[in-house]
Design an enzyme around this catalytic site. Structure first.
Site, PDB file in Angstrom:
ATOM      1  N   ASP A  90       4.916   1.441   5.547  1.00  0.00           N
ATOM      2  CA  ASP A  90       3.725   0.891   6.189  1.00  0.00           C
ATOM      3  C   ASP A  90       4.109  -0.015   7.349  1.00  0.00           C
ATOM      4  O   ASP A  90       5.122  -0.718   7.296  1.00  0.00           O
ATOM      5  CB  ASP A  90       2.891   0.104   5.174  1.00  0.00           C
ATOM      6  N   ASP A 105       6.515   5.186   0.286  1.00  0.00           N
ATOM      7  CA  ASP A 105       5.476   4.734   1.205  1.00  0.00           C
ATOM      8  C   ASP A 105       6.080   3.779   2.228  1.00  0.00           C
ATOM      9  O   ASP A 105       6.761   2.814   1.860  1.00  0.00           O
ATOM     10  CB  ASP A 105       4.355   4.031   0.420  1.00  0.00           C
ATOM     11  N   ASP A 125       7.562   0.529   0.161  1.00  0.00           N
ATOM     12  CA  ASP A 125       6.793  -0.156  -0.874  1.00  0.00           C
ATOM     13  C   ASP A 125       7.383   0.265  -2.219  1.00  0.00           C
ATOM     14  O   ASP A 125       7.125   1.366  -2.707  1.00  0.00           O
ATOM     15  CB  ASP A 125       5.318   0.229  -0.775  1.00  0.00           C
TER      16      ASP A 125
END
Length: 322
Positions: free
Chosen positions: A102, A100, A228
Site C-alpha cells: 500500500d 498486500d 502488510d
C-alpha cells in the site's frame, strides 16, 4: 476528521453507474468457486455481508445485480462449508498465499486539510474539516516497483508463480494460487515468509549484484519489501475479486501483465460525462493530471474522473450522461 468512504448521503447515480458496469463485467474467479466464501459491502453501509456461497459465475452475477457491491471479495481459503457462520465450522481446506503493498507504507502521502471548502495550513477551523490524501504517479510507481521486487523474490527464492493485481485504489495485491503443500501453510509458516521478505538477513555480504537471492538484492540496494504482514499471516483473509470495482476510488481491480502499469484515468471503466459539484476549492492531482475545482461550482467531467472525485469526498455527481 477524515472523510468517510461510506456513500451515505451520496447521489444514487454512482449506484446506477456501478450496476451498469457489473451487467457486463468479466470477473476473474477461481475454478473452485463453490469452495470459496464470498463477501461484499453494500452501498450506504459500513459493514460487510459475509459467508455467501455460489455454485456458478451466473449465480454470482445475478446476486451482484440485485445487491450492487461497493466492494466485492472472495476468500483466499477453500472450505468444506464456506457458508458456515463460524470459522471453526467451515472446514478449512487450505489457502492461497497473499501479499498486500500500500502507498501509505511506501510513500509520504500529501494530506491536505480543508475548512469550509478552503485549504488551511493551521489547525484552526470553525467548520467541518476535510482531509484529502493525494496520490501521485511517482508514488504509485514506487509501490509497483516494490511489487515487482516481491514477485521476483517469490519466483527466484521460492519457485512460486505469483500474480500481481492493482487494488483499484492505491496499492497492489500479489496472489499465489496454492493447491499443494503451500496451501496448508499455517499462520506461523506464513509469518516466516513475510519476515523473510520484509527483514532479510543474508548470511554474509556480497558486492555482486548478480548474486543469488538477497545477496544480490542487497548489492543492488534492495534491503526488503514493505508489506502488510497481517494480510500474509492470515490464511482466511478476504481478497478483492479481479474485475470488481474498488469502492474507495471507483477503479477496477486488474491483473498486471508483462510487468507494465500506468496510473491514469483509464483504470476506470466508466463511460460518458458527469455534472460534478465540488465541495472544495483548489488545484488537485487526480489520476495523473491536474484539475481545478471551485466550491459549489458544477463542472463537466469525464465519468472516470467524476466518480473518482465523488468517492474520494471532493464533491457529488449531479447527473451522468453515457
Amino acid at each position: 476528521m477524515q472523510i468517510s468512504i461510506s456513500l451515505q448521503g451520496q447521489s444514487k447515480i454512482i449506484y446506477q453507474i456501478f450496476r451498469s458496469y457489473y451487467e457486463n463485467a468479466v470477473l476473474d474467479l477461481p475454478q473452485d468457486i463453490e469452495l470459496r466464501e464470498f463477501a461484499y459491502q453494500p452501498f450506504n453501509s459500513d459493514t460487510y455481508v459475509r459467508h455467501l456461497t455460489f455454485s456458478s459465475v451466473d449465480e454470482l452475477r445475478s446476486f451482484i445485480l440485485s445487491n450492487v457491491p461497493l466492494h466485492l471479495y472472495f476468500s483466499a481459503a477453500r472450505y468444506q462449508i464456506p457458508s458456515a457462520k463460524e470459522m471453526e465450522q467451515k472446514g478449512w481446506l487450505g489457502s492461497d498465499l497473499l501479499f498486500d503493498l500500500d502507498a501509505d507504507d511506501i510513500c509520504e502521502i500529501n494530506v491536505r486539510r480543508f475548512c469550509s471548502g478552503m485549504e488551511i495550513l493551521s489547525e484552526t477551523c470553525d467548520g467541518e474539516v476535510r482531509e484529502i490524501s493525494e496520490i501521485t504517479v511517482d508514488c504509485i510507481n514506487r509501490v509497483f516497483e516494490n511489487a515487482l521486487v516481491l514477485k521476483d523474490i517469490l519466483i527466484q527464492d521460492f519457485g512460486l508463480k505469483p500474480r500481481i493485481f492493482f487494488s483499484g485504489n492505491r496499492g497492489f495485491h500479489i496472489r499465489v494460487d496454492c493447491y499443494n503443500e503451500w496451501a496448508n501453510l499455517d499462520s506461523e509458516d506464513r509469518r516466516e515468509i513475510a519476515e523473510y521478505i520484509m527483514s532479510p538477513s543474508p548470511p554474509y555480504e556480497s558486492n555482486s549484484e548478480s548474486g543469488p537471492g538477497w545477496l544480490g538484492r542487497f548489492a543492488r540496494g534492495i534491503n526488503g519489501v514493505k508489506i502488510d504482514e497481517q494480510v500474509t499471516v492470515d490464511p482466511k483473509r478476504l481478497v478483492r475479486i479481479p474485475g470488481s470495482l474498488n469502492g474507495k476510488a471507483g477503479l477496477k481491480v486488474i491483473e498486471i501483465v508483462n510487468d507494465k502499469f500506468e496510473y491514469d484515468e483509464y483504470l476506470s471503466p466508466f463511460e460518458g460525462i458527469v455534472a460534478f459539484q465540488s465541495n472544495l476549492s483548489g488545484k488537485f492531482n487526480v489520476l495523473g493530471h491536474e484539475i481545478q475545482l471551485r466550491r459549489g461550482e458544477i463542472t463537466k467531467l469525464s465519468a472516470k474522473t467524476g466518480v473518482y472525485l465523488a468517492l474520494k469526498g471532493y464533491g457529488v455527481i449531479k447527473a451522468h450522461v453515457r
